[in-house]
Design a protein around this motif. Structure first.
Motif, PDB file in Angstrom:
ATOM      1  N   LYS A  20       0.820  -1.204   0.000  1.00 48.24           N
ATOM      2  CA  LYS A  20       0.000   0.000   0.000  1.00 48.24           C
ATOM      3  C   LYS A  20       0.857   1.258   0.000  1.00 48.24           C
ATOM      4  O   LYS A  20       0.331   2.370   0.004  1.00 48.24           O
ATOM      5  N   ARG A  21       2.160   1.084   0.003  1.00 51.01           N
ATOM      6  CA  ARG A  21       3.062   2.241  -0.005  1.00 51.01           C
ATOM      7  C   ARG A  21       3.050   2.903  -1.387  1.00 51.01           C
ATOM      8  O   ARG A  21       2.978   2.230  -2.410  1.00 51.01           O
ATOM      9  N   SER A  22       3.152   4.216  -1.380  1.00 53.24           N
ATOM     10  CA  SER A  22       3.220   4.973  -2.631  1.00 53.24           C
ATOM     11  C   SER A  22       4.648   4.914  -3.165  1.00 53.24           C
ATOM     12  O   SER A  22       5.583   5.334  -2.490  1.00 53.24           O
ATOM     13  N   TYR A  23       4.813   4.371  -4.376  1.00 52.02           N
ATOM     14  CA  TYR A  23       6.164   4.256  -4.920  1.00 52.02           C
ATOM     15  C   TYR A  23       6.213   4.686  -6.381  1.00 52.02           C
ATOM     16  O   TYR A  23       5.215   4.647  -7.101  1.00 52.02           O
ATOM     17  N   ALA A  24       7.394   5.127  -6.782  1.00 48.25           N
ATOM     18  CA  ALA A  24       7.645   5.533  -8.160  1.00 48.25           C
ATOM     19  C   ALA A  24       8.947   4.898  -8.631  1.00 48.25           C
ATOM     20  O   ALA A  24       9.825   4.585  -7.823  1.00 48.25           O
ATOM     21  N   VAL A  25       9.048   4.725  -9.944  1.00 49.04           N
ATOM     22  CA  VAL A  25      10.196   4.061 -10.554  1.00 49.04           C
ATOM     23  C   VAL A  25      11.021   5.079 -11.320  1.00 49.04           C
ATOM     24  O   VAL A  25      10.474   5.935 -12.029  1.00 49.04           O
ATOM     25  N   ILE A  26      12.334   5.006 -11.183  1.00 44.53           N
ATOM     26  CA  ILE A  26      13.250   5.773 -12.032  1.00 44.53           C
ATOM     27  C   ILE A  26      14.081   4.774 -12.826  1.00 44.53           C
ATOM     28  O   ILE A  26      14.824   3.975 -12.241  1.00 44.53           O
TER      29      ILE A  26
END
Length: 338
Positions: free
Chosen positions: A58-64
């Motif tokens: 449920k954690r907010s994550y983004a990919v680089i």
């Protein structure tokens, strides 16, 4: 011929160009950053991204994603529509300066510049597949033990099933088997660090002396530990690393083992830089390790039945001594052949 980029590139720095970001991305709400350096593995980086996209958390994550092939841009070509369509949340960029350390430095600097509130950054390589609970377990381990560094196992998946016996070779064997605090980890192939650590250690995070040899991760982690940062291991957060046939050949295993010895010397030389006779003590240790290595090799060969595994200790000792005389094996110089 370079991949045609349809997006207007935005220069973040002289060596970093943003090619695409997912629509409506709210940088300030992201809690976890996942960085994926890629170099001429367009098919596999899509598998890596798919495993990251399907995380159970449920954690907010983004990919680089950092494409380190500024001429061919195969990673950009493979990933661009995923970011532009919003199927992947995050930032797609070109790390123009070649080399392993440059790619990591680019992604980590982008995280600090563009995502103001993230707490954790986790690394996965473009030849790895993440377990569905990978993000959650890595973050939960950092929180449980109050550490700023968490390592996890990189489990080999051999292209040829008959090569499975190579999983017992030290090059492919995880250093720990139980979750909990540990003194150190060595690889960034499955690594969590906190924003606090990144801001403390500062850019460039990875020392460019290791740019084409590897070992910048071991050096950074060692320096961080000496700054007081604590380390934990999460055995429940594996990534599965695809191992091509090339990496089961004797000359590759020998080169990787020698390289590990060289890295050990370079890291210890930096550790002892301010000590009286530090360089002499490092060299003496290298000679001692080389001297006992045949006996360790024989014992390991008897135990495992594999001379290739046994000789790892000889190559480590030899690599340490060669490192004293400036030898380096830059396996990442031609990463597509590595």
């Amino acid at each position: 011929m370079a991949q045609q980029i349809r997006y207007t590139m935005i220069r973040l720095t002289d060596t970093i160009s943003i090619v695409a970001e997912s629509p409506g991305l709210r940088h300030d709400t992201v809690d976890v950053i996942i960085t994926i350096p890629t170099f001429k593995r367009p098919d596999h980086v899509l598998k890596t991204l798919d495993s990251v996209k399907n995380q159970l958390t449920k954690r907010s994550y983004a990919v680089i994603v950092m494409d380190n092939d500024a001429e061919g841009l195969q990673g950009i070509g493979a990933c661009q529509t995923l970011f532009e369509s919003g199927k992947i949340t995050g930032t797609l960029e070109i790390a123009h300066a070649r080399g392993n350390c440059n790619a990591y430095n680019a992604g980590w600097l982008t995280a600090l510049k563009k995502y103001p509130n993230f707490k954790y950054l986790i690394v996965i390589d473009d030849d790895e597949i993440a377990d569905p609970h990978w993000i959650e377990n890595m973050c939960a381990t950092a929180e449980k033990f109050g550490t700023d560094i968490v390592g996890g196992p990189q489990l080999p998946v051999f292209e040829r099933p008959e090569h499975q016996h190579f999983s017992k070779h030290p090059v492919f064997t995880p250093h720990y088997s139980q979750t909990g605090p540990v003194p150190i980890v060595y690889s960034s192939g499955n690594l969590l660090v906190t924003r606090k650590l990144m801001e403390t250690m500062g850019h460039p995070f990875f020392d460019l002396r290791y740019n084409f040899m590897g070992g910048g991760d071991a050096d950074l982690i060692d320096r961080s530990v000496r700054q007081g940062f604590k380390v934990a291991w999460c055995n429940e957060a594996p990534v599965h690393e695809t191992v091509p046939v090339r990496r089961t050949e004797a000359d590759w295993l020998r080169a990787r083992s020698l390289r590990n010895g060289v890295i050990s010397t370079l890291v210890e030389r930096r550790q002892r830089a301010g000590e009286p006779f530090g360089r002499v003590r490092t060299f003496a240790k290298s000679l001692a390790l080389l001297g006992v290595s045949p006996f360790r090799a024989i014992a390991k060969t008897i135990k495992t039945g594999s001379p290739m595994i046994g000789f790892y200790h000889v190559y480590i000792g030899l690599g340490r001594v060669l490192g004293e005389f400036g030898y380096s094996n830059e396996q990442y110089r031609n990463a597509e052949k590595n």
